[in-house]
Design a protein around this motif. Structure first.
Motif, PDB file in Angstrom:
ATOM      1  N   VAL A 180      27.059  44.672  87.638  1.00 26.52           N
ATOM      2  CA  VAL A 180      26.661  45.875  86.912  1.00 26.52           C
ATOM      3  C   VAL A 180      27.942  46.640  86.610  1.00 26.52           C
ATOM      4  O   VAL A 180      28.733  46.895  87.511  1.00 26.52           O
ATOM      5  N   LEU A 181      28.143  46.970  85.361  1.00 25.47           N
ATOM      6  CA  LEU A 181      29.343  47.728  84.987  1.00 25.47           C
ATOM      7  C   LEU A 181      28.963  49.178  84.719  1.00 25.47           C
ATOM      8  O   LEU A 181      28.066  49.449  83.907  1.00 25.47           O
ATOM      9  N   GLU A 238      38.292  52.915  72.224  1.00 24.19           N
ATOM     10  CA  GLU A 238      37.526  52.318  71.132  1.00 24.19           C
ATOM     11  C   GLU A 238      37.295  50.825  71.378  1.00 24.19           C
ATOM     12  O   GLU A 238      36.192  50.313  71.184  1.00 24.19           O
ATOM     13  N   LEU A 239      38.354  50.134  71.824  1.00 20.22           N
ATOM     14  CA  LEU A 239      38.221  48.713  72.118  1.00 20.22           C
ATOM     15  C   LEU A 239      37.292  48.487  73.305  1.00 20.22           C
ATOM     16  O   LEU A 239      36.450  47.578  73.286  1.00 20.22           O
ATOM     17  N   GLU A 240      37.428  49.305  74.333  1.00 17.72           N
ATOM     18  CA  GLU A 240      36.564  49.145  75.508  1.00 17.72           C
ATOM     19  C   GLU A 240      35.104  49.316  75.135  1.00 17.72           C
ATOM     20  O   GLU A 240      34.235  48.561  75.610  1.00 17.72           O
ATOM     21  N   LEU A 244      32.126  46.543  75.684  1.00 19.25           N
ATOM     22  CA  LEU A 244      30.906  46.795  76.453  1.00 19.25           C
ATOM     23  C   LEU A 244      29.681  46.220  75.748  1.00 19.25           C
ATOM     24  O   LEU A 244      28.730  45.762  76.401  1.00 19.25           O
ATOM     25  N   GLU A 245      29.698  46.246  74.414  1.00 11.51           N
ATOM     26  CA  GLU A 245      28.548  45.790  73.651  1.00 11.51           C
ATOM     27  C   GLU A 245      28.353  44.275  73.726  1.00 11.51           C
ATOM     28  O   GLU A 245      27.248  43.783  73.483  1.00 11.51           O
ATOM     29  N   MET A 246      29.387  43.538  74.065  1.00 14.25           N
ATOM     30  CA  MET A 246      29.284  42.081  74.049  1.00 14.25           C
ATOM     31  C   MET A 246      29.071  41.487  75.437  1.00 14.25           C
ATOM     32  O   MET A 246      28.861  40.283  75.570  1.00 14.25           O
TER      33      MET A 246
END
Length: 284
Positions: A180-181, A238-240, A244-246
């Motif tokens: 879990v992140l 922005e990259l993080e 997170l979405e992937m």
């Protein structure tokens, strides 16, 4: 509660460490066997802190010179390389400055990216194999996103596709632990970072700004000083958020703009309750 790995991520000054510590205390209050590993942990089971990578010929020469300082106790010897935990060694022995500098220059985080990456994969794989044999819940701060991006984005300014592939590989390795992140989010990067600068020692602030602006990403864009550092942090965030979405596992974002102790405690308690509930449903 089944085996779990909780990854606490976010930008410097967002509240990662405080959140990781608070989550660990709540787990322990619930009698859940929990181990916390935060940034800078010399005994981190899935990352390297102050560990030097020596080729075998370097090691043979080094060890022959300093065998009297008992360096072997702080070394892991593999087939073609050796890892030396030099800060642990330094904590027990008086190491000559020249030798310490030699090891620092060969730190895992100073290696070429491909070699560094392979070492990190091995470390994660070893940790997961060990963690699957225990009933321990692990809470890790910053080693899943921050440390890889510090190398790949900040230090080497690598293409986003390379960074995505790197994170995807780690995500695959840790999948058996049902991770879990928790992303400790800040909508105003400048505000939270300047807050950190005001609260932390000057040495930390100067070192952080210097590192961020003097690596490839900052140099390639002529960024400098605190303003340049904030620009880099905004790009990193922005990259993080894209990464997170992937991710193929559960991600929860905690908005920590107010740094409210009460709000954090309530949010974490709800996280634990939902985690236990989802675990119970999956086992039924």
């Amino acid at each position: 509660m089944t085996k779990r790995l909780f990854l606490i991520e976010g930008l410097p000054g967002s509240g990662k460490t405080t959140t990781a510590e608070a989550l660990t205390r709540l787990f322990q209050k619930e009698q859940i066997n929990t181990r916390l590993h935060i940034e800078g942990d010399l005994n981190h089971p899935a990352d390297y802190e102050s560990v030097a990578y020596l080729k075998m010929d370097e090691w043979i020469d080094f060890q022959s010179k300093y065998a009297s300082l008992d360096v072997l106790r702080f070394a892991e010897v593999f087939n073609d390389y050796v890892l030396v935990s030099y800060r642990q060694w330094q904590s027990e022995k008086d190491i000559p400055e020249a030798e310490l500098a030699f090891l620092q220059a060969r730190d895992i985080y100073e290696l070429p990216f491909e070699l560094y990456q392979s070492m990190i994969f091995k470390k994660w794989e070893t940790f997961v194999a060990q963690a699957l044999t225990t009933d321990i819940t692990y809470v890790f701060e910053c080693c899943f996103l921050q440390n890889p991006l510090t190398m790949g984005l900040i230090k080497y300014d690598l293409p986003e596709a390379t960074l995505r592939a790197y994170i995807e590989r780690i995500a695959t390795i840790i999948a058996p632990l049902q991770p879990v992140l928790v992303y400790v989010d800040q909508t105003d990067v400048e505000k939270s970072f300047r807050k950190a600068l005001n609260e932390r020692p000057t040495e930390w602030a100067d070192g952080f700004v210097s590192y961020y602006t003097e690596q490839a990403y900052g140099v390639n864009r002529s960024l400098s000083g605190v303003e340049g550092t904030i620009t880099i942090l905004q790009a990193r965030q922005e990259l993080e958020r894209q990464l997170l979405e992937m991710l193929p596992f559960r991600v929860e974002r905690f908005g920590n703009e107010d740094f409210s102790v009460e709000a954090r405690q309530l949010w974490l308690k709800q996280l634990i309750q939902s985690t236990v509930r989802s675990t119970s449903l999956s086992e039924s």
